[in-house]
Motif scaffolding. Sequence first.
Motif, short mmCIF file in Angstrom:
data_model
loop_
_atom_site.label_atom_id
_atom_site.label_comp_id
_atom_site.label_asym_id
_atom_site.label_seq_id
_atom_site.Cartn_x
_atom_site.Cartn_y
_atom_site.Cartn_z
N GLN A 108 0.87 -1.17 0.00
CA GLN A 108 0.00 0.00 0.00
C GLN A 108 0.91 1.22 0.00
O GLN A 108 1.75 1.36 0.89
CB GLN A 108 -0.87 -0.01 1.24
N PHE B 184 2.57 4.61 0.65
CA PHE B 184 2.48 5.44 1.83
C PHE B 184 3.44 6.62 1.70
O PHE B 184 4.61 6.44 1.38
CB PHE B 184 2.84 4.64 3.08
N PRO C 272 4.47 9.90 4.02
CA PRO C 272 4.24 10.55 5.31
C PRO C 272 3.99 12.03 5.19
O PRO C 272 3.65 12.68 6.17
CB PRO C 272 5.55 10.29 6.07
N HIS C 273 4.18 12.54 3.99
CA HIS C 273 4.05 13.98 3.83
C HIS C 273 2.61 14.37 3.52
O HIS C 273 1.95 13.75 2.69
CB HIS C 273 4.96 14.49 2.70
N GLY C 274 2.19 15.37 4.19
CA GLY C 274 0.89 15.93 3.87
C GLY C 274 1.05 16.88 2.71
O GLY C 274 2.13 16.98 2.10
N PRO C 275 0.01 17.57 2.39
CA PRO C 275 0.14 18.57 1.31
C PRO C 275 1.17 19.62 1.72
O PRO C 275 1.10 20.18 2.81
CB PRO C 275 -1.28 19.16 1.23
N PHE C 276 2.13 19.82 0.85
CA PHE C 276 3.21 20.77 1.17
C PHE C 276 2.65 22.18 1.31
O PHE C 276 1.91 22.66 0.45
CB PHE C 276 4.27 20.72 0.07
N GLU C 277 3.00 22.79 2.42
CA GLU C 277 2.56 24.16 2.65
C GLU C 277 3.74 25.09 2.36
O GLU C 277 4.68 25.14 3.14
CB GLU C 277 2.11 24.35 4.10
N ASP D 150 6.79 8.52 20.18
CA ASP D 150 7.75 7.50 19.81
C ASP D 150 7.03 6.25 19.33
O ASP D 150 6.05 5.81 19.94
CB ASP D 150 8.61 7.11 21.03
N TYR E 238 -1.07 9.12 12.62
CA TYR E 238 0.26 9.71 12.64
C TYR E 238 0.14 11.17 12.18
O TYR E 238 -0.88 11.59 11.65
CB TYR E 238 1.24 8.94 11.75
N GLN F 164 1.40 14.16 9.85
CA GLN F 164 2.07 14.38 8.57
C GLN F 164 3.07 15.52 8.68
O GLN F 164 2.91 16.43 9.51
CB GLN F 164 1.04 14.72 7.49
N THR F 165 4.08 15.46 7.84
CA THR F 165 5.00 16.59 7.73
C THR F 165 4.63 17.37 6.47
O THR F 165 4.44 16.79 5.40
CB THR F 165 6.46 16.12 7.63
N ASN F 166 4.57 18.66 6.64
CA ASN F 166 4.14 19.49 5.51
C ASN F 166 5.25 20.37 4.96
O ASN F 166 4.99 21.29 4.19
CB ASN F 166 2.96 20.38 5.94
N TYR G 212 4.90 20.34 10.93
CA TYR G 212 3.96 19.24 11.07
C TYR G 212 2.54 19.71 10.84
O TYR G 212 2.17 20.84 11.14
CB TYR G 212 4.06 18.62 12.47
N LEU H 282 -2.02 5.70 9.02
CA LEU H 282 -1.15 4.78 8.31
C LEU H 282 -2.01 3.80 7.52
O LEU H 282 -3.20 3.64 7.81
CB LEU H 282 -0.28 4.01 9.30
N PRO H 283 -1.42 3.11 6.55
CA PRO H 283 -2.19 2.06 5.86
C PRO H 283 -2.62 0.98 6.85
O PRO H 283 -2.01 0.80 7.90
CB PRO H 283 -1.19 1.50 4.84
N SER H 284 -3.65 0.27 6.48
CA SER H 284 -4.14 -0.78 7.37
C SER H 284 -3.14 -1.93 7.44
O SER H 284 -2.26 -2.07 6.60
CB SER H 284 -5.49 -1.28 6.88
N ILE I 134 3.35 -1.36 7.39
CA ILE I 134 4.28 -0.31 7.79
C ILE I 134 4.36 -0.22 9.30
O ILE I 134 3.36 -0.33 10.02
CB ILE I 134 3.88 1.05 7.18
N LEU I 135 5.59 -0.08 9.80
CA LEU I 135 5.80 0.16 11.22
C LEU I 135 5.87 1.67 11.47
O LEU I 135 5.16 2.22 12.30
CB LEU I 135 7.08 -0.53 11.69
N TYR I 136 6.76 2.31 10.75
CA TYR I 136 6.84 3.76 10.83
C TYR I 136 7.66 4.28 9.65
O TYR I 136 8.27 3.49 8.92
CB TYR I 136 7.46 4.24 12.15
N PHE I 137 7.65 5.55 9.51
CA PHE I 137 8.45 6.17 8.46
C PHE I 137 9.59 6.92 9.13
O PHE I 137 9.36 7.79 9.98
CB PHE I 137 7.60 7.13 7.63
N ARG J 8 10.86 4.11 4.61
CA ARG J 8 9.77 3.43 5.29
C ARG J 8 10.32 2.18 5.98
O ARG J 8 11.12 1.45 5.41
CB ARG J 8 8.73 3.08 4.23
#
Lengths: 361, 739
Positions: A69, A71, A73-78, B496, B637, B639-641, B668, B676-678, B713-716, B723
């Motif tokens: 799946q 993935f 981790p980044h949201g929409p970049f601001e 964490d 989780y 997200q980082t933007n 953030y 996260l994905p299932s 996925i465990l974490y990024f 990943r």
Amino acid sequence: MFDGMSAVTLIHILDFRGWGWYLSPENLQGSRTTWFEESHDLFPCRLMNRWIHGLVLLILTLSLVSCNQPFDPHGPFENLPVVFCILDGSQDVQFLRLYTTFPESRETNVEYPITGANVEVTTPAGVMMFRDTTLPRVDTSVFKSPLQMYASPFQPLSGQSYALRILSPLGEAASEITLPANANLTIQGSFFLQNPHQSPEDSKVFVLTTLSEGAKGYVIRLFVHFDIISGGSRVSHSTEVPILIKNKDFSTAVFPTLRRKTVANGFEVYPVEFYALTLSEIQKRHPTGQIVFRKAALITLQAEENLYNYFSIVNAFNDRYSIRVDEPEFTNIIGGRGLFGGFSIDSLIVDLPPNFPYNRP
Amino acid sequence: MRSADRILVGWTALFLGAWTTASAQNAVLKGYVRDQLTGERIPYANVILAGTPLGTAANDVGFFLIDVPPGRYSLRVSAVGYSVKDSTIHIDAVRAFEANIALTPTAIETDEVVVDAHLRTETTADQPSVHFLERSELTTVPATSQPDVLQSLGILPGVVSTSDVSSKFHVRGGSGDQNLVLLDGIKIFNPFHALGLYSVFDPDIVRHVRVHTGSFGVEYGGRLSSVITIQSRTGREDRFSAQANVNFLSTKLQMEGPVANHSSFFLSARRSVFSRTISRLTHTNLPLQFYDVFAKATFESESGVKIDILGLLTDDRLAPGEEDYPHFAWSNQVAGLTVSGLLSDRLFTQASVFTNGFTHTQTTSSAPTTSSVAESGVRAQATYYAQDRSLYYFGFEFTFPVIEYIVTNNLGERVRLYSIPPEASIWAGYEDTFKGGLTLSAGLRGEVGSMFRRGFRTEYLQPRITVAKSLTATVRAKISYGRITQNLATLTNEDDVISIVDPWIEVPQYLRSQIADHWVAGVDWQAGLTTAIGIEVYAKRFSSLLVYNRRKVDELDPDYISGKGIAYGVECLLRTNPRPFDFSCAYSLSWVEVNNLGLTYPPRYDRRHSINVVGTWTVSQGLSVTARWQFGSGFPYTQTNGSYYRLTLKDAIPGPFYHETGELFSVYGKKNAARLPSYHRLDAGVSYEFSVFGSFEGALNITLLNMYDNKNILYFDRKRGSRVDNIGFFPSASLTLGF
């Protein structure tokens, strides 16, 4: 508490994708035949047969649908303006740094300045425009290019409000602050500053300051100003006096830091012993040339709320007893990130006599 | 009258009223239920008088007592893994009839029809949210290389684990430190081996696990979300026996046998063999080492007084060879003595003295971080079996944990937290059955230590009440409420993904204790002899939770504050075991929300949907196949933007701030707003038991984890931009030989 390394190691070790032959049809078929031969009950055999086929079908189906799946981790970049501007009440030119946020995938050793933006600060005297400026970079460990800045020639006044407004291709960013009003400094023990050699042991210089209502934090600092005269040239220097030196080792010196205003008055205590050690340290650091100590300058820096909050949060809450490990973000920029803050400075000068014993002819 | 006083008076009246309702005299039927082969006592066996509504469940040391009118009865006793025992008894008037019952393990007599006592126990238990796991179930759940007690809890509804490399679990929206793990009544502060991959409890030392996922009884407290009571085995009384086991990750030796008449010993030692197996196979350094040793001696008098002495030692080392990574070491030391028996005709007592310690060291190039908990205490509980078949129970526990935590903080300063919070509590309860199958269980727990430490507050008087009612012969409804407080917490950065070791601290005294109110309602349906279905809805309100002070600015602001939270959901559990199959399916739908000064967010362990399906097929005697499929919707989780360089202003007060380069800082999004994905994976295991040379017995277990190699996925890793997945396809095997 955990940086993820060990989990990564473990998971990589437990990742036996290469052992997929365990599920090959030959192996399954072989297993089934063996079990059939050992069993004397046909009903379980039929069940087992169905069970195995069902299981294989299930695994195949799940394998097909279990493709990774995706993935991200980044949201929409601001894409936001990042502003840093600290109005300094003791300077007649103010500076502002203006950059953009950047995606994590971009290079991190490159700066992303915004040039050509319309930057203005509304002051009591009118609107002050900031202009593009380039300064030589002092720290070139990460970035090599010159500093892209904005600058404006004005000196902020204590107790006055200032509104920042930035118009750039990224939109509008704004913020507003009020600088603290003037503080009143008083000193007990100025004689010791002028005559440290005549001070009794354990004597101290007490500095008391009346803080303004608009100050959230303050710091009192003591500087020694001196000139080094060598070969006909005179170079002015200043060195800060610490409030603590452990074991007479200047490398352990502790200096006052910004602290929160809790009552109307702030104070600081300077043991004369450390003042004298500082003077001796200056002599050591300048082994040649004439040294002329000119003055001891006490300053009270009052930080307005945003600057104080930002400074504390960024610097581990400025809390020696904290056990927190998180790094929260503080910003007061509407429509952006960063800080628009300011401080005012008030000082008290104690002139040092011409026959100051630490002068070196 | 203050509300607290009203509560106290009300409960006192309830007890007095109940006590005075004693009815006409009956004869007493009492005794112990044991394993016919080993002499070991069997806890929670069902003892019923067939054809009557009379019956009870044995307690955790196999004792039962029933008041019965004189007459002739058919006594039926059943327990998980044992054949049903039927016998006829004749009870005279006003006389104590002692029936010591020996049950035969079903493994010996497979032809006999067995009523599933497991199902009966869970569905007839009056307390909701209670699950029973026998050792046989623990060992059949496929796990990484070898079965594990705490990893097996994941098959239960409401229990969530956030990763494959951790035994740590979250129960009904509670954080990981809200689980009370008891080994024979002794708290274990850190029950996990390296990375939490295994617990410190080898399944073979476990007799029985009882899991309370909510609204537990008055005898438990100090943790907000769950109680895991692990009852250890006692040694065989009939003969000496030894067993050796080796698998990819560890090796084990176990011995047991009689010492004298009615006394036995049990010894089990386990040690990791990572470096000699997997590390050599993969040419990779796996820097983990651990061992654990469990020992227990049991003595029993002719009158049934039982004395258990136990000890548990565990030790873990995690020493990455790479620079800049800290080395970890932690250990548990546990010892306890428990005496149980009848103090009078109707008063059964259990008393323990115990000591346990947990130490942890994290060594870096700078000063080490250390934490420890050392606790000694005494615990006693008595149960009075009244003539009117009601139960009165009361007890106390006094411990004084010494908690220390020394760390170098982000400013480089050494900080030491040290406290000795009194963990003292007393409790009393009452349980009775009324006409129409209505059962009432009510009690009051007083957190005396907290009252001394933090001043009197109403939350330290904790009512617990459960009402159960049989709607039909096979359907039973239950409703329950309980209040619980917790004064100890672990210092885990809540963001964490994995923490190696969690140091314990006392909840700062300037804050309220952590408080949770549990409401549970459920229906159990015994759908035939071999099938049971249970549905429960629950709500857990955290009116005080230890959370980061998100408005902290400087040293004048506390690190932590009291937040709030709520968890609620629905759980369904289906269990059926038409021989030769055993099947269970658990589904949980849950919501968790934490409120930190107005900011609400789901904690990292909030899982909306969770499905666990476990099926076991006993192909023939000694050969069984188990499959487990689990599904969990994605964890939250943040997200980082984007990123930017943030200035620290270290030299800017005053000074030219603009010369500073700054430090890279991530922007953030809203906290835990994304998912996260299932997660899903299929595990299977084959267990084959065999005999070698007549007297030797062996067991071969082959386990295939994540058979279709799903990338969960465990974490990024934000620093490396990569990943990190949970365990992929992983075959393992273990071999056990014994006699």
